[in-house]
Motif scaffolding. Structure first.
Motif, PDB file in Angstrom:
ATOM      1  N   GLN A 130       9.726  18.032  12.725  1.00 22.33           N
ATOM      2  CA  GLN A 130      10.505  18.356  13.912  1.00 22.33           C
ATOM      3  C   GLN A 130      10.057  17.601  15.159  1.00 22.33           C
ATOM      4  OE1 GLN A 130      10.094  22.621  14.104  1.00 22.33           O
ATOM      5  NE2 GLN A 130      11.647  22.994  12.533  1.00 22.33           N
ATOM      6  N   VAL A 131       8.844  17.016  15.150  1.00 26.52           N
ATOM      7  CA  VAL A 131       8.376  16.268  16.312  1.00 26.52           C
ATOM      8  C   VAL A 131       8.874  14.831  16.222  1.00 26.52           C
ATOM      9  CG1 VAL A 131       6.336  17.721  16.541  1.00 26.52           C
ATOM     10  CG2 VAL A 131       6.214  15.609  15.204  1.00 26.52           C
ATOM     11  N   PRO A 132       8.943  14.115  17.337  1.00 23.73           N
ATOM     12  CA  PRO A 132       9.412  12.724  17.305  1.00 23.73           C
ATOM     13  C   PRO A 132       8.553  11.852  16.394  1.00 23.73           C
ATOM     14  CG  PRO A 132       9.364  13.546  19.553  1.00 23.73           C
ATOM     15  CD  PRO A 132       8.700  14.586  18.714  1.00 23.73           C
ATOM     16  N   SER A 133       9.166  10.825  15.869  1.00 24.31           N
ATOM     17  CA  SER A 133       8.475   9.918  14.964  1.00 24.31           C
ATOM     18  C   SER A 133       7.333   9.201  15.666  1.00 24.31           C
ATOM     19  CB  SER A 133       9.462   8.888  14.402  1.00 24.31           C
ATOM     20  OG  SER A 133       8.784   7.864  13.717  1.00 24.31           O
ATOM     21  N   HIS A 134       6.306   8.856  14.895  1.00 27.48           N
ATOM     22  CA  HIS A 134       5.185   8.085  15.427  1.00 27.48           C
ATOM     23  C   HIS A 134       5.653   6.740  15.968  1.00 27.48           C
ATOM     24  CE1 HIS A 134       1.226   6.160  15.664  1.00 27.48           C
ATOM     25  NE2 HIS A 134       1.725   5.162  14.935  1.00 27.48           N
ATOM     26  N   GLY A 135       6.681   6.187  15.371  1.00 29.35           N
ATOM     27  CA  GLY A 135       7.169   4.880  15.788  1.00 29.35           C
ATOM     28  C   GLY A 135       6.976   3.857  14.694  1.00 29.35           C
ATOM     29  N   PRO A 136       7.578   2.695  14.835  1.00 27.90           N
ATOM     30  CA  PRO A 136       7.516   1.688  13.763  1.00 27.90           C
ATOM     31  C   PRO A 136       6.131   1.092  13.591  1.00 27.90           C
ATOM     32  CG  PRO A 136       8.566   0.789  15.714  1.00 27.90           C
ATOM     33  CD  PRO A 136       8.374   2.243  15.992  1.00 27.90           C
ATOM     34  N   CYS A 137       5.827   0.741  12.352  1.00 30.01           N
ATOM     35  CA  CYS A 137       4.578   0.075  11.992  1.00 30.01           C
ATOM     36  C   CYS A 137       4.915  -1.107  11.090  1.00 30.01           C
ATOM     37  CB  CYS A 137       3.632   1.025  11.264  1.00 30.01           C
ATOM     38  SG  CYS A 137       3.179   2.519  12.171  1.00 30.01           S
ATOM     39  N   LEU A 138       3.967  -2.003  10.945  1.00 27.54           N
ATOM     40  CA  LEU A 138       4.080  -3.110  10.001  1.00 27.54           C
ATOM     41  C   LEU A 138       3.131  -2.851   8.842  1.00 27.54           C
ATOM     42  CD1 LEU A 138       4.183  -6.239  12.331  1.00 27.54           C
ATOM     43  CD2 LEU A 138       6.075  -5.234  11.076  1.00 27.54           C
ATOM     44  N   LEU A 139       3.655  -2.834   7.641  1.00 25.74           N
ATOM     45  CA  LEU A 139       2.841  -2.616   6.449  1.00 25.74           C
ATOM     46  C   LEU A 139       2.701  -3.930   5.698  1.00 25.74           C
ATOM     47  CD1 LEU A 139       2.942   0.338   3.989  1.00 25.74           C
ATOM     48  CD2 LEU A 139       3.145  -1.977   3.078  1.00 25.74           C
ATOM     49  N   THR A 140       1.470  -4.342   5.440  1.00 25.01           N
ATOM     50  CA  THR A 140       1.204  -5.561   4.676  1.00 25.01           C
ATOM     51  C   THR A 140       0.511  -5.178   3.371  1.00 25.01           C
ATOM     52  OG1 THR A 140      -0.991  -5.961   5.643  1.00 25.01           O
ATOM     53  CG2 THR A 140       0.917  -6.839   6.817  1.00 25.01           C
ATOM     54  N   PHE A 141       0.969  -5.776   2.281  1.00 20.48           N
ATOM     55  CA  PHE A 141       0.448  -5.451   0.953  1.00 20.48           C
ATOM     56  C   PHE A 141       0.108  -6.749   0.231  1.00 20.48           C
ATOM     57  CE2 PHE A 141       1.310  -5.007  -3.609  1.00 20.48           C
ATOM     58  CZ  PHE A 141       0.466  -3.957  -3.937  1.00 20.48           C
ATOM     59  N   TRP A 142      -1.049  -6.775  -0.411  1.00 19.31           N
ATOM     60  CA  TRP A 142      -1.424  -7.928  -1.222  1.00 19.31           C
ATOM     61  C   TRP A 142      -2.434  -7.471  -2.270  1.00 19.31           C
ATOM     62  CZ3 TRP A 142      -3.490  -6.655   3.383  1.00 19.31           C
ATOM     63  CH2 TRP A 142      -4.883  -6.699   3.538  1.00 19.31           C
ATOM     64  N   LYS A 143      -2.661  -8.315  -3.259  1.00 14.96           N
ATOM     65  CA  LYS A 143      -3.635  -8.011  -4.302  1.00 14.96           C
ATOM     66  C   LYS A 143      -4.755  -9.032  -4.264  1.00 14.96           C
ATOM     67  CE  LYS A 143      -1.191  -5.149  -7.605  1.00 14.96           C
ATOM     68  NZ  LYS A 143      -0.998  -4.838  -9.037  1.00 14.96           N
ATOM     69  N   ASN A 144      -5.985  -8.518  -4.179  1.00 13.88           N
ATOM     70  CA  ASN A 144      -7.169  -9.350  -4.161  1.00 13.88           C
ATOM     71  C   ASN A 144      -7.947  -9.101  -5.451  1.00 13.88           C
ATOM     72  OD1 ASN A 144      -9.339 -10.919  -3.506  1.00 13.88           O
ATOM     73  ND2 ASN A 144     -10.134  -9.569  -1.916  1.00 13.88           N
ATOM     74  N   SER A 145      -7.935 -10.076  -6.368  1.00 11.59           N
ATOM     75  CA  SER A 145      -8.531  -9.923  -7.688  1.00 11.59           C
ATOM     76  C   SER A 145      -7.954  -8.704  -8.404  1.00 11.59           C
ATOM     77  CB  SER A 145     -10.057  -9.795  -7.572  1.00 11.59           C
ATOM     78  OG  SER A 145     -10.609 -10.942  -6.970  1.00 11.59           O
ATOM     79  N   GLN A 146      -6.632  -8.598  -8.356  1.00 11.52           N
ATOM     80  CA  GLN A 146      -5.876  -7.519  -8.985  1.00 11.52           C
ATOM     81  C   GLN A 146      -6.124  -6.153  -8.349  1.00 11.52           C
ATOM     82  OE1 GLN A 146      -3.409  -8.016 -11.252  1.00 11.52           O
ATOM     83  NE2 GLN A 146      -3.880 -10.149 -10.746  1.00 11.52           N
ATOM     84  N   THR A 147      -6.862  -6.108  -7.247  1.00  9.53           N
ATOM     85  CA  THR A 147      -7.070  -4.854  -6.520  1.00  9.53           C
ATOM     86  C   THR A 147      -6.071  -4.772  -5.378  1.00  9.53           C
ATOM     87  OG1 THR A 147      -9.433  -4.890  -7.036  1.00  9.53           O
ATOM     88  CG2 THR A 147      -8.719  -3.454  -5.230  1.00  9.53           C
ATOM     89  N   PRO A 148      -5.201  -3.773  -5.356  1.00  5.56           N
ATOM     90  CA  PRO A 148      -4.205  -3.692  -4.282  1.00  5.56           C
ATOM     91  C   PRO A 148      -4.853  -3.401  -2.937  1.00  5.56           C
ATOM     92  CG  PRO A 148      -4.133  -1.715  -5.654  1.00  5.56           C
ATOM     93  CD  PRO A 148      -5.073  -2.669  -6.317  1.00  5.56           C
ATOM     94  N   GLN A 149      -4.408  -4.108  -1.919  1.00  9.24           N
ATOM     95  CA  GLN A 149      -4.899  -3.939  -0.557  1.00  9.24           C
ATOM     96  C   GLN A 149      -3.712  -3.658   0.361  1.00  9.24           C
ATOM     97  OE1 GLN A 149      -8.196  -4.139   0.117  1.00  9.24           O
ATOM     98  NE2 GLN A 149      -8.794  -4.821  -1.929  1.00  9.24           N
ATOM     99  N   CYS A 150      -3.920  -2.820   1.345  1.00 14.32           N
ATOM    100  CA  CYS A 150      -2.841  -2.493   2.276  1.00 14.32           C
ATOM    101  C   CYS A 150      -3.408  -2.231   3.661  1.00 14.32           C
ATOM    102  CB  CYS A 150      -2.056  -1.273   1.788  1.00 14.32           C
ATOM    103  SG  CYS A 150      -0.700  -0.797   2.886  1.00 14.32           S
ATOM    104  N   SER A 151      -2.794  -2.827   4.662  1.00 14.81           N
ATOM    105  CA  SER A 151      -3.126  -2.556   6.056  1.00 14.81           C
ATOM    106  C   SER A 151      -1.835  -2.268   6.805  1.00 14.81           C
ATOM    107  CB  SER A 151      -3.845  -3.742   6.705  1.00 14.81           C
ATOM    108  OG  SER A 151      -5.146  -3.896   6.169  1.00 14.81           O
ATOM    109  N   VAL A 152      -1.926  -1.370   7.771  1.00 10.38           N
ATOM    110  CA  VAL A 152      -0.765  -0.989   8.572  1.00 10.38           C
ATOM    111  C   VAL A 152      -1.094  -1.210  10.044  1.00 10.38           C
ATOM    112  CG1 VAL A 152       0.718   0.921   9.297  1.00 10.38           C
ATOM    113  CG2 VAL A 152       0.077   0.693   6.904  1.00 10.38           C
TER     114      VAL A 152
END
Length: 428
Positions: A130-152
């Motif tokens: 019910q509260v306003p949205s946090h707002g837009p973010c950028l999500l980046t996804f990649w795999k480093n030696s088959q290990t998934p990595q994610c930063s927002v």
């Protein structure tokens, strides 16, 4: 097939600032916070430290007038009584936590078992929705030696956060996109093409049933927050097979349904944009757009001619039925420029609304043949360069250009999309 539940990682380790990244991040929006981007050096200067701090860390759910009153007087730190806060009513605690930025909430999980359980409670999720949205973010996804990595990267907080993504299966390789707090991935599990949706905040995921025509497809995910459901649209085969019918997955019935086959057209690219219950793709022959009506389930051609000398173009969906075309114009590197058009639905023509300033164009694309990616949300358009690890953001409403710096965009195999963090986004 149900996925894993809440991740075992908790406390500050689950969601943490990416210390190597956030120091490099340039602020995106205006306001009292410092802006080191070229565009941020122009304009009024706010030297009030207290106001800078308040606006930069503005709690979501508070209006501007309330935030302004907080910035007028600086009070010393007050020692909080533990016994008083321990007796805080649950509904009041839920309302307070619902206004905490979502990436900060995971740091509170280690405070006590009660707070950890509250974050999974239905009453908290009701307040959160019910509260306003946090707002837009950028999500980046990649795999480093088959290990998934994610930063927002949070645009409101101008900070990078690392999200643990080891809860996903190994075959989840391609980032399809995001909508309403859910993120969609696809991949090959052996020889089988699979699709899943997940909520990065709750660390939950679910594999969708197999499609009727089990081939690698172009996908797009759409969330309907009104009835708390989502759809995944699968168009033509990723290798160009036009004989496959369009398929739509509906979470309310948990199955794929077969729709009309896309008419025989020559697509410019596989990039799609979803706007006002319609899916758009660019076509060369016949020239214009293919539009898929999700509510009616059929394809229609729109004869909107592209601007002259357009080298490459991306369709970007905006708010309030706005559809944008972004691309380079020109034949030679010294004459190229990046421009943005908006579709005039009544006249069926593209109208130019903005041009990327030359200094940004040269910095983003040093070579004329260099490739870039472009995507958008809420009338924000983001450009990323494949070879330089740079991100450039354009606010269509404010007509402001600004850089996004940080190591999360520097991996050559990073996949990026806009993302709205929500605890109440359900995978069911």
């Amino acid at each position: 097939m149900a996925g894993s539940g809440i991740s075992s990682e908790s406390g500050s380790g689950a969601f943490r600032d990416d210390e190597n990244c956030h120091k490099q991040v340039s602020p995106i929006r205006g306001g009292g916070s410092r802006n080191t981007s070229p565009s941020g050096r122009v304009g009024s200067r706010n030297t009030s430290p207290s106001r800078q701090k308040v606006i930069k860390t503005k709690p979501r759910g508070l209006d501007e007038e309330t935030v302004a009153t907080f910035g007028k007087v600086v009070h010393p730190d007050v020692q909080m009584e533990d016994n008083i806060w321990a007796m805080l009513p649950e509904d009041l605690l839920n309302e307070i936590l619902a206004r905490v930025p979502p990436f900060m909430i995971f740091r509170l999980r280690s405070v006590c078992k009660r707070w950890n359980l509250i974050l999974q409670d239905h009453s908290f999720l009701k307040f959160h929705s019910q509260v306003p949205s946090h707002g837009p973010c950028l999500l980046t996804f990649w795999k480093n030696s088959q290990t998934p990595q994610c930063s927002v990267f949070s645009l409101p907080l101008k900070t990078w956060y690392r999200i643990p993504f080891n809860f996903l299966p190994q075959w989840a390789f391609w980032l399809v996109g995001s909508s309403g707090g859910l993120v969609c991935f696809s991949g090959l599990d052996g020889l089988t093409f699979r699709t899943l949706v997940c909520n990065p905040l709750t660390q939950t995921w679910r594999t969708l049933p197999s499609m009727n025509y089990d081939q690698q497809r172009q996908l797009i995910v759409v969330v309907d927050r009104t009835d708390k459901s989502f759809k995944v649209i699968a168009t033509s085969d990723i290798y160009g097979d036009r004989s496959l019918p369009t398929e739509v997955y509906d979470s309310k019935i948990d199955k794929w349904t077969v729709h009309q086959i896309m008419p025989a057209v020559n697509l410019c690219s596989s990039k799609m944009a979803y706007c006002d219950s319609r899916l758009y793709l660019e076509t060369l022959s016949p020239l214009g757009l293919m539009m898929y009506r999700l509510d009616l389930g059929y394809w229609e051609h729109i004869p909107a001619k592209f601007p002259r000398s357009l080298l490459d173009g991306y369709l970007v969906a905006g708010t309030h039925k706005r559809l944008f075309l972004v691309g380079r114009i020109g034949l030679y590197s010294t004459l190229q420029s990046m421009r943005i058009w908006e579709l005039d639905h009544a006249k069926i023509m593209w109208v130019e609304i903005s041009r990327m300033p030359p200094k940004y164009f040269r910095a983003l694309l040093r070579l004329s043949a260099e490739r870039f990616e472009c995507f958008g949300q809420d009338n924000l358009i983001c450009f990323t360069s494949w070879n330089q690890g740079k991100g450039l953001l354009y606010d269509v409403d404010k007509k402001v250009w600004s850089w996004i710096a940080g190591c999360a965009l520097q991996s050559f195999n990073s996949q990026v999309c806009f993302y709205e963090p929500r605890f109440d986004a359900s995978i069911h």
